[in-house]
Design an enzyme around this catalytic site. Structure first.
Site, PDB file in Angstrom:
ATOM      1  N   LYS A 222       0.822  -1.215   0.000  1.00 34.23           N
ATOM      2  CA  LYS A 222       0.000   0.000   0.000  1.00 34.23           C
ATOM      3  C   LYS A 222       0.855   1.264   0.000  1.00 34.23           C
ATOM      4  O   LYS A 222       2.057   1.226   0.227  1.00 34.23           O
ATOM      5  CB  LYS A 222      -0.958  -0.024   1.198  1.00 34.23           C
ATOM      6  CG  LYS A 222      -2.127  -1.007   0.963  1.00 34.23           C
ATOM      7  CD  LYS A 222      -3.145  -0.983   2.071  1.00 34.23           C
ATOM      8  CE  LYS A 222      -4.266  -1.990   1.754  1.00 34.23           C
ATOM      9  NZ  LYS A 222      -5.201  -2.125   2.882  1.00 34.23           N
ATOM     10  N   ARG A 256      -2.742  -9.870   5.858  1.00 37.03           N
ATOM     11  CA  ARG A 256      -3.203  -9.984   4.458  1.00 37.03           C
ATOM     12  C   ARG A 256      -2.121  -9.466   3.520  1.00 37.03           C
ATOM     13  O   ARG A 256      -1.777  -8.283   3.583  1.00 37.03           O
ATOM     14  CB  ARG A 256      -4.497  -9.180   4.299  1.00 37.03           C
ATOM     15  CG  ARG A 256      -5.105  -9.216   2.905  1.00 37.03           C
ATOM     16  CD  ARG A 256      -6.371  -8.361   2.856  1.00 37.03           C
ATOM     17  NE  ARG A 256      -6.988  -8.368   1.546  1.00 37.03           N
ATOM     18  CZ  ARG A 256      -6.638  -7.566   0.553  1.00 37.03           C
ATOM     19  NH1 ARG A 256      -5.681  -6.675   0.717  1.00 37.03           N
ATOM     20  NH2 ARG A 256      -7.247  -7.655  -0.613  1.00 37.03           N
TER      21      ARG A 256
HETATM   22  C1  8Y4 Z   1      -1.073  -1.808  -4.067  1.00 33.78           C
HETATM   23  C2  8Y4 Z   1      -1.703  -3.023  -3.916  1.00 33.78           C
HETATM   24  C3  8Y4 Z   1      -1.668  -0.693  -3.530  1.00 33.78           C
HETATM   25  C4  8Y4 Z   1      -2.913  -3.113  -3.243  1.00 33.78           C
HETATM   26  C5  8Y4 Z   1      -2.875  -0.785  -2.863  1.00 33.78           C
HETATM   27  C6  8Y4 Z   1      -3.497  -1.996  -2.719  1.00 33.78           C
HETATM   28  C7  8Y4 Z   1      -7.777  -4.566   2.743  1.00 33.78           C
HETATM   29  C8  8Y4 Z   1      -8.813  -5.442   2.384  1.00 33.78           C
HETATM   30  C9  8Y4 Z   1      -8.041  -4.438   0.622  1.00 33.78           C
HETATM   31  C10 8Y4 Z   1      -7.429  -4.459   4.121  1.00 33.78           C
HETATM   32  C11 8Y4 Z   1      -9.164  -6.078   4.555  1.00 33.78           C
HETATM   33  C12 8Y4 Z   1      -5.350  -3.034  -1.472  1.00 33.78           C
HETATM   34  C13 8Y4 Z   1      -9.953  -6.067   0.244  1.00 33.78           C
HETATM   35  C14 8Y4 Z   1      -6.723  -2.644  -1.052  1.00 33.78           C
HETATM   36  N1  8Y4 Z   1      -7.299  -3.965   1.615  1.00 33.78           N
HETATM   37  N2  8Y4 Z   1      -9.507  -6.201   3.268  1.00 33.78           N
HETATM   38  N3  8Y4 Z   1      -8.967  -5.342   1.039  1.00 33.78           N
HETATM   39  N4  8Y4 Z   1      -8.156  -5.245   4.985  1.00 33.78           N
HETATM   40  N5  8Y4 Z   1      -9.808  -6.795   5.469  1.00 33.78           N
HETATM   41  N6  8Y4 Z   1      -4.712  -2.006  -2.074  1.00 33.78           N
HETATM   42  O1  8Y4 Z   1      -6.554  -3.704   4.550  1.00 33.78           O
HETATM   43  O2  8Y4 Z   1      -4.910  -4.137  -1.296  1.00 33.78           O
HETATM   44  S1  8Y4 Z   1      -7.911  -3.975  -1.058  1.00 33.78           S
END
Ligand code: 8Y4
Length: 278
Positions: A222, A256
């Site tokens: 992130k 995660r």
């Molecule tokens: C690069 C890769 C930049 C991925 C941003 C991202 C969470 C989640 C997501 C979390 C829970 C993400 C579905 C966002 N984040 N579920 N989901 N907790 N429970 N962004 O932090 O991965 S998606």
């Protein structure tokens, strides 16, 4: 702590576990049910399980900052065939990353074990599906909506406000009939939080653990890592692993991540420090 899964199964959280993120083929090429996409998802799942993932998180909605909403039909066609295929092939724990009641319900019918809802069961019908199915639910905090949530998020006290929201949602879900022991809490890193808000939450993650429910931490790749280190998403593995170790030290039970192999190694080391090397 022990989560009660469907079909008489359980997941122990006495030691932290890694949740692997299944990357589904993007919209533009994807037709969900096509063989090649299912095959790619199965290969990726097998790899993550071999690398030590305890849960596979499957989502068909992009919740990245700026992302647009996905229609119900699109979301269903992306995730349902994949859950079916994984359930046929692997005896693993599957979480469904969705906010839509219909997706939750159909996903559980074809074999999903856990609801992972970034909107904490606030959408129409979602809480009812959770109560009827009795599967574990992850309640996450988000300020605003994905399209605009990173436009100058403001809190007076981010830790207190996020904690208060999660306690209120947990109380509400329990009153509606969700088993208290099946609720997982998540501060929602990156969901309507500035760089400093995210690091305050990580610094105080113990406070969430002290609420007495399992805590899920999702920081993998992130912007709290990318903006701090000035690195693109593909180069955030080491920062992500550092965050995972800190989360385990704070007592988080579910981490995660995208990079399962590397995170499992680091989590095992942190777990030996925290809980002993048995
Ligand atoms: C690069 C890769 C930049 C991925 C941003 C991202 C969470 C989640 C997501 C979390 C829970 C993400 C579905 C966002 N984040 N579920 N989901 N907790 N429970 N962004 O932090 O991965 S998606």
């Amino acid at each position: 702590m022990l989560l009660q899964l469907p079909r008489q199964r359980t997941l122990s959280l006495d030691k932290p576990v890694v949740m692997g993120i299944l990357n589904l083929t993007p919209d533009s090429f994807s037709d969900g049910g096509k063989f090649t996409h299912i095959d790619a998802a199965l290969r990726q799942t097998e790899q993550m399980l071999n690398d030590g993932a305890s849960i596979i998180d499957i989502g068909g909605e992009s919740t990245r900052p700026g992302a647009a909403d996905v229609s119900l039909t699109n979301e269903l066609s992306r995730v349902i065939p994949i859950i079916k295929a994984i359930r046929q092939r692997f005896d693993c724990v599957i979480s469904i990353d969705t906010s839509k009641a219909v997706v939750m319900s159909e996903a559980i019918q074809v074999g999903a074990d856990i609801i992972n809802d970034v909107r904490a069961l606030q959408e129409e019908g979602a809480l009812e599906v959770a109560v009827a199915s009795q599967v574990p639910v992850c309640l996450m905090h988000m300020q605003g909506a994905p399209r605009t949530m990173q436009h100058k998020p403001v809190y007076q006290d981010v830790v207190q406000e996020v904690q208060q929201f999660l306690q209120q949602r947990a109380d509400h879900c329990i009153a509606a009939g969700v088993q208290a022991s099946n609720i997982i809490l998540d501060p929602g890193f990156g969901f309507g939080k500035s760089l400093n808000h995210n690091y305050q939450l990580l610094q105080q993650l113990k406070q969430f653990v002290a609420m007495g429910m399992p805590v899920l931490a999702g920081m993998s790749r992130k912007s709290m890592i990318g903006d701090l280190l000035n690195l693109p998403a593909g180069q955030r593995m080491i920062g992500s692993v550092a965050c995972a170790v800190i989360a385990v030290q704070a007592g988080a039970q579910i981490i995660r991540v995208h990079d399962v192999k590397e995170t499992v190694q680091a989590v095992k080391v942190a777990t030996a420090v925290q809980y002993g090397a048995e």
